[in-house]
Write an enzyme that holds these catalytic residues in place. Structure first.
Site, PDB file in Angstrom:
ATOM      1  N   HIS A  54      15.994 -14.831  17.666  1.00  0.00           N
ATOM      2  CA  HIS A  54      16.549 -16.010  16.974  1.00  0.00           C
ATOM      3  C   HIS A  54      16.650 -15.703  15.490  1.00  0.00           C
ATOM      4  O   HIS A  54      16.227 -14.640  15.050  1.00  0.00           O
ATOM      5  CB  HIS A  54      15.736 -17.278  17.258  1.00  0.00           C
ATOM      6  CG  HIS A  54      14.320 -17.282  16.752  1.00  0.00           C
ATOM      7  ND1 HIS A  54      13.364 -16.404  17.208  1.00  0.00           N
ATOM      8  CD2 HIS A  54      13.698 -18.058  15.825  1.00  0.00           C
ATOM      9  CE1 HIS A  54      12.209 -16.658  16.606  1.00  0.00           C
ATOM     10  NE2 HIS A  54      12.384 -17.643  15.748  1.00  0.00           N
ATOM     11  N   HIS A  56      15.342 -16.954  12.639  1.00  0.00           N
ATOM     12  CA  HIS A  56      14.353 -17.236  11.585  1.00  0.00           C
ATOM     13  C   HIS A  56      14.034 -15.982  10.771  1.00  0.00           C
ATOM     14  O   HIS A  56      13.987 -14.879  11.323  1.00  0.00           O
ATOM     15  CB  HIS A  56      13.074 -17.830  12.202  1.00  0.00           C
ATOM     16  CG  HIS A  56      13.205 -19.284  12.539  1.00  0.00           C
ATOM     17  ND1 HIS A  56      12.408 -19.909  13.465  1.00  0.00           N
ATOM     18  CD2 HIS A  56      14.058 -20.230  12.054  1.00  0.00           C
ATOM     19  CE1 HIS A  56      12.754 -21.195  13.544  1.00  0.00           C
ATOM     20  NE2 HIS A  56      13.755 -21.403  12.702  1.00  0.00           N
ATOM     21  N   ASP A  58      11.402 -14.647   9.619  1.00  0.00           N
ATOM     22  CA  ASP A  58      10.308 -13.763  10.047  1.00  0.00           C
ATOM     23  C   ASP A  58      10.679 -12.970  11.310  1.00  0.00           C
ATOM     24  O   ASP A  58       9.853 -12.233  11.847  1.00  0.00           O
ATOM     25  CB  ASP A  58       9.000 -14.551  10.250  1.00  0.00           C
ATOM     26  CG  ASP A  58       9.103 -15.621  11.314  1.00  0.00           C
ATOM     27  OD1 ASP A  58      10.107 -16.361  11.342  1.00  0.00           O
ATOM     28  OD2 ASP A  58       8.178 -15.715  12.148  1.00  0.00           O
ATOM     29  N   HIS A  59      11.926 -13.096  11.776  1.00  0.00           N
ATOM     30  CA  HIS A  59      12.395 -12.312  12.928  1.00  0.00           C
ATOM     31  C   HIS A  59      13.586 -11.415  12.592  1.00  0.00           C
ATOM     32  O   HIS A  59      13.849 -10.461  13.304  1.00  0.00           O
ATOM     33  CB  HIS A  59      12.720 -13.250  14.107  1.00  0.00           C
ATOM     34  CG  HIS A  59      11.511 -14.004  14.558  1.00  0.00           C
ATOM     35  ND1 HIS A  59      10.779 -13.660  15.670  1.00  0.00           N
ATOM     36  CD2 HIS A  59      10.851 -15.047  13.979  1.00  0.00           C
ATOM     37  CE1 HIS A  59       9.734 -14.475  15.767  1.00  0.00           C
ATOM     38  NE2 HIS A  59       9.750 -15.328  14.761  1.00  0.00           N
ATOM     39  N   HIS A 113      13.023 -23.989  20.612  1.00  0.00           N
ATOM     40  CA  HIS A 113      12.523 -23.646  19.269  1.00  0.00           C
ATOM     41  C   HIS A 113      13.691 -23.662  18.286  1.00  0.00           C
ATOM     42  O   HIS A 113      13.623 -24.306  17.244  1.00  0.00           O
ATOM     43  CB  HIS A 113      11.864 -22.268  19.325  1.00  0.00           C
ATOM     44  CG  HIS A 113      11.357 -21.767  18.004  1.00  0.00           C
ATOM     45  ND1 HIS A 113      10.384 -22.411  17.281  1.00  0.00           N
ATOM     46  CD2 HIS A 113      11.694 -20.670  17.281  1.00  0.00           C
ATOM     47  CE1 HIS A 113      10.145 -21.726  16.160  1.00  0.00           C
ATOM     48  NE2 HIS A 113      10.931 -20.672  16.138  1.00  0.00           N
ATOM     49  N   ASP A 130       9.896 -16.742  19.697  1.00  0.00           N
ATOM     50  CA  ASP A 130       9.050 -17.920  19.465  1.00  0.00           C
ATOM     51  C   ASP A 130       9.281 -18.996  20.521  1.00  0.00           C
ATOM     52  O   ASP A 130       8.927 -20.147  20.323  1.00  0.00           O
ATOM     53  CB  ASP A 130       9.318 -18.518  18.081  1.00  0.00           C
ATOM     54  CG  ASP A 130       8.838 -17.615  16.956  1.00  0.00           C
ATOM     55  OD1 ASP A 130       8.231 -16.564  17.241  1.00  0.00           O
ATOM     56  OD2 ASP A 130       9.083 -17.965  15.782  1.00  0.00           O
ATOM     57  N   HIS A 169       4.358 -13.998  17.985  1.00  0.00           N
ATOM     58  CA  HIS A 169       3.255 -14.205  17.031  1.00  0.00           C
ATOM     59  C   HIS A 169       1.908 -14.095  17.730  1.00  0.00           C
ATOM     60  O   HIS A 169       1.773 -14.522  18.879  1.00  0.00           O
ATOM     61  CB  HIS A 169       3.325 -15.613  16.405  1.00  0.00           C
ATOM     62  CG  HIS A 169       4.463 -15.816  15.460  1.00  0.00           C
ATOM     63  ND1 HIS A 169       4.345 -15.627  14.108  1.00  0.00           N
ATOM     64  CD2 HIS A 169       5.742 -16.198  15.677  1.00  0.00           C
ATOM     65  CE1 HIS A 169       5.509 -15.891  13.522  1.00  0.00           C
ATOM     66  NE2 HIS A 169       6.380 -16.234  14.462  1.00  0.00           N
TER      67      HIS A 169
HETATM   68 FE    FE Z   1       8.458 -16.787  14.100  1.00  0.00          FE
HETATM   69 ZN    ZN Z   2      10.867 -18.863  14.735  1.00  0.00          ZN
END
Ligand code: FE
Ligand code: ZN
Length: 257
Positions: A54, A56, A58-59, A113, A130, A169
């Site tokens: 996805h 985001h 942090d990905h 998510h 996530d 995570h």
């Molecule tokens: Fe994440």
């Molecule tokens: Zn995420």
């Protein structure tokens, strides 16, 4: 296929997938370029694809730097994430395939998510981002409880029991502490929490999990558990006990935990 977890940022996992026949590799969700680049160079593999579950940061945060370091390569994500995933070249829909080296896998669309969340399946492995965490799930930023229910239970959870689930995570210990509060009589949760605490004390990763273990301990995949439904009805007496409504309340309780 070999799978190498690469811890990134505080608690993210990127994963490097290696096709042993060709030495070509793919990376799932590179939060940061540097740790991924270091691992790729240490293992002497050729990075050939980026798989983003996805959009985001942090990905996908490492996408751009990996592309400039290693050159043009396929960047796979959901078609609805167009414009949100840096460098995206492939705009996937349910059932579409991806490949690197001699390996080919497929995806499912898992809204909940985010609206463009997907899971990558290859061999007996699945990379859930996530959507599914060990004993938990992501927050509902762009989706409904019904969508998350379907993504976790009808898509990911319907795979063979021994499917190895690699998640985004390291939240496992906190997730199990929460799971215990909503299903206090569930022995599998207690046993798993004990084991996970030992693993974390020994600085081990808790990824991957399996479909079987999640069905036994993940409250978001146990919406038909009488004990869980009773917990939900204590907090929300009007609740109709339907899977999506149970998931909605469990998610709200987790948000406040
Ligand atoms: Fe994440
Ligand atoms: Zn995420």
């Amino acid at each position: 296929m070999q799978v190498v977890p690469v811890p990134c940022l505080r608690d993210n996992y990127a994963y490097i997938l290696i096709c042993e026949q060709t030495g070509k590799a793919a990376v799932v969700d590179p939060s940061k370029a540097r740790p991924v680049q270091a691992a790729v160079e240490r293992m002497d593999v050729e990075l050939a694809a980026i798989l983003n579950t996805h959009h985001h940061p942090d990905h996908v945060g490492g996408n751009q730097k990996l592309l400039s370091r290693f050159g043009q390569m396929r960047v796979y994500g959901h078609k609805s994430d167009k414009g949100r995933i840096p460098g995206q070249t492939d705009f996937l829909e349910e059932g579409d395939t991806f490949s690197f080296g001699n390996l080919t896998g497929e995806i499912t669309h898992n809204p909940g998510h985010t609206s463009g969340a997907i899971t990558f399946y290859i061999g007996d492995c699945a990379f859930t981002g996530d959507t599914l965490f060990a004993a938990g799930c992501g927050r509902l930023f762009e989706g409904t409880p019904a969508e998350m229910y379907s993504s976790l239970n009808e898509k990911i959870g319907s795979r063979p029991e021994n499917t190895r689930l690699f998640f985004g995570h390291e939240y496992t210990e906190a997730n199990l502490r929460f799971a215990r509060t909503v299903e206090p009589e569930n022995k599998a949760i207690q046993t798993r929490l004990k084991r996970v605490r030992e693993m974390r004390r020994a600085k081990q990763f808790t990824t991957p999990t399996t479909v079987a273990l999640e069905r036994a301990t993940n409250p978001f995949m146990r919406c038909d558990s009488p004990e869980l439904i009773a917990t939900v009805k204590r907090h929300d007496p009007q609740n109709d006990g339907s899977p999506a409504e149970v998931l909605r309340v469990v998610r709200e309780l987790k948000d406040k935990f």
